[in-house]
Design a protein around this motif. Structure first.
Motif, PDB file in Angstrom:
ATOM      1  N   LEU A   1       0.863  -1.177   0.000  1.00  0.00           N
ATOM      2  CA  LEU A   1       0.000   0.000   0.000  1.00  0.00           C
ATOM      3  C   LEU A   1       0.897   1.223   0.000  1.00  0.00           C
ATOM      4  CD1 LEU A   1      -2.634   1.583   0.248  1.00  0.00           C
ATOM      5  CD2 LEU A   1      -2.572   1.133   2.720  1.00  0.00           C
TER       6      LEU A   1
ATOM      7  N   LEU B   1      -1.252  -0.994  -4.274  1.00  0.00           N
ATOM      8  CA  LEU B   1      -2.467  -0.229  -4.030  1.00  0.00           C
ATOM      9  C   LEU B   1      -2.030   1.197  -3.751  1.00  0.00           C
ATOM     10  CD1 LEU B   1      -4.036  -2.669  -1.426  1.00  0.00           C
ATOM     11  CD2 LEU B   1      -4.557  -2.570  -3.874  1.00  0.00           C
TER      12      LEU B   1
ATOM     13  N   ALA C   1      -3.042   5.323  -2.514  1.00  0.00           N
ATOM     14  CA  ALA C   1      -3.961   6.247  -1.861  1.00  0.00           C
ATOM     15  C   ALA C   1      -3.289   7.614  -1.826  1.00  0.00           C
ATOM     16  CB  ALA C   1      -4.279   5.774  -0.448  1.00  0.00           C
TER      17      ALA C   1
ATOM     18  N   ASP D   1      -7.683   7.735   3.257  1.00  0.00           N
ATOM     19  CA  ASP D   1      -7.929   6.726   2.216  1.00  0.00           C
ATOM     20  C   ASP D   1      -7.020   5.520   2.408  1.00  0.00           C
ATOM     21  OD1 ASP D   1      -9.849   8.359   1.079  1.00  0.00           O
ATOM     22  OD2 ASP D   1      -8.520   9.109  -0.509  1.00  0.00           O
ATOM     23  N   GLY D   2      -5.783   5.781   2.778  1.00  0.00           N
ATOM     24  CA  GLY D   2      -4.835   4.701   3.010  1.00  0.00           C
ATOM     25  C   GLY D   2      -5.252   3.791   4.153  1.00  0.00           C
TER      26      GLY D   2
ATOM     27  N   ARG E   1      -8.306   3.265   5.184  1.00  0.00           N
ATOM     28  CA  ARG E   1      -9.457   2.477   4.731  1.00  0.00           C
ATOM     29  C   ARG E   1      -8.997   1.298   3.877  1.00  0.00           C
ATOM     30  NH1 ARG E   1     -12.047   7.402   4.923  1.00  0.00           N
ATOM     31  NH2 ARG E   1     -11.453   8.087   2.844  1.00  0.00           N
ATOM     32  N   LEU E   2      -8.076   1.550   2.955  1.00  0.00           N
ATOM     33  CA  LEU E   2      -7.567   0.462   2.110  1.00  0.00           C
ATOM     34  C   LEU E   2      -6.839  -0.595   2.945  1.00  0.00           C
ATOM     35  CD1 LEU E   2      -6.199   2.322  -1.051  1.00  0.00           C
ATOM     36  CD2 LEU E   2      -8.075   0.679  -0.962  1.00  0.00           C
TER      37      LEU E   2
ATOM     38  N   ASP F   1      -9.445  -2.706   4.725  1.00  0.00           N
ATOM     39  CA  ASP F   1     -10.257  -3.528   3.818  1.00  0.00           C
ATOM     40  C   ASP F   1      -9.460  -4.608   3.092  1.00  0.00           C
ATOM     41  OD1 ASP F   1     -12.431  -1.959   4.497  1.00  0.00           O
ATOM     42  OD2 ASP F   1     -12.391  -0.765   2.646  1.00  0.00           O
ATOM     43  N   LEU F   2      -8.234  -4.284   2.668  1.00  0.00           N
ATOM     44  CA  LEU F   2      -7.496  -5.176   1.767  1.00  0.00           C
ATOM     45  C   LEU F   2      -6.277  -5.862   2.393  1.00  0.00           C
ATOM     46  CD1 LEU F   2      -7.801  -2.936  -1.405  1.00  0.00           C
ATOM     47  CD2 LEU F   2      -9.218  -4.890  -0.751  1.00  0.00           C
TER      48      LEU F   2
END
Length: 136
Positions: A23, A47, A49, A54-55, A57-58, A61-62
């Motif tokens: 990320l 990924l 952000a 936003d980072g 959240r990613l 989630d991921l």
């Protein structure tokens, strides 16, 4: 018992490992795309952000393999992103690399104090970023 043995035999089949996912959180599109390209050439899945929020959240989630985060971001800064990752039980062990464009020597101490595993200046060679990432 027979079913368990069958499942164990199936688990022994060769499986191609999925690429490690990084990320990358950085608001500089130019730097982010350059580093993303280099990471993808090294067979990482990337990924991206543009903000700390936003980072986070990613990451939740991921569940990436590692995080590379810029120290200065719109909204929450990179050190805060790392602190929040360290507070989340599911993400706590996630390796975090903090980047900075600053020449202030105190930035490294603040990054490590926030819980970063490594610290790299953006001006450094991308090979150094890879070396620190692999060390994490």
């Amino acid at each position: 018992m027979a079913r368990a043995r069958e499942l164990l035999r199936r688990g022994g089949e060769a499986v191609t490992p999925a690429p490690e996912t990084i990320l990358l959180i950085d608001d500089s599109v130019t730097f982010r795309e350059e580093l993303k390209s280099a990471l993808e050439q090294a067979s990482f899945r990337v990924l991206v952000a543009g903000s700390g929020e936003d980072g986070l959240r990613l990451a939740a989630d991921l569940r990436p393999t590692a995080v590379i985060v810029d120290g200065v971001l719109p909204g929450i800064d990179g050190a805060t992103v790392i602190r929040r990752i360290r507070l989340d039980a599911a993400l706590r062990g996630l390796p975090c690399l903090l980047l900075t464009g600053s020449e202030d020597r105190g930035d490294e101490v603040r990054a490590l104090d926030a819980g970063a595993d490594a610290f790299v200046r953006k001006e450094d060679n991308i090979a150094l970023i890879f070396a620190r990432l692999n060390a994490c």
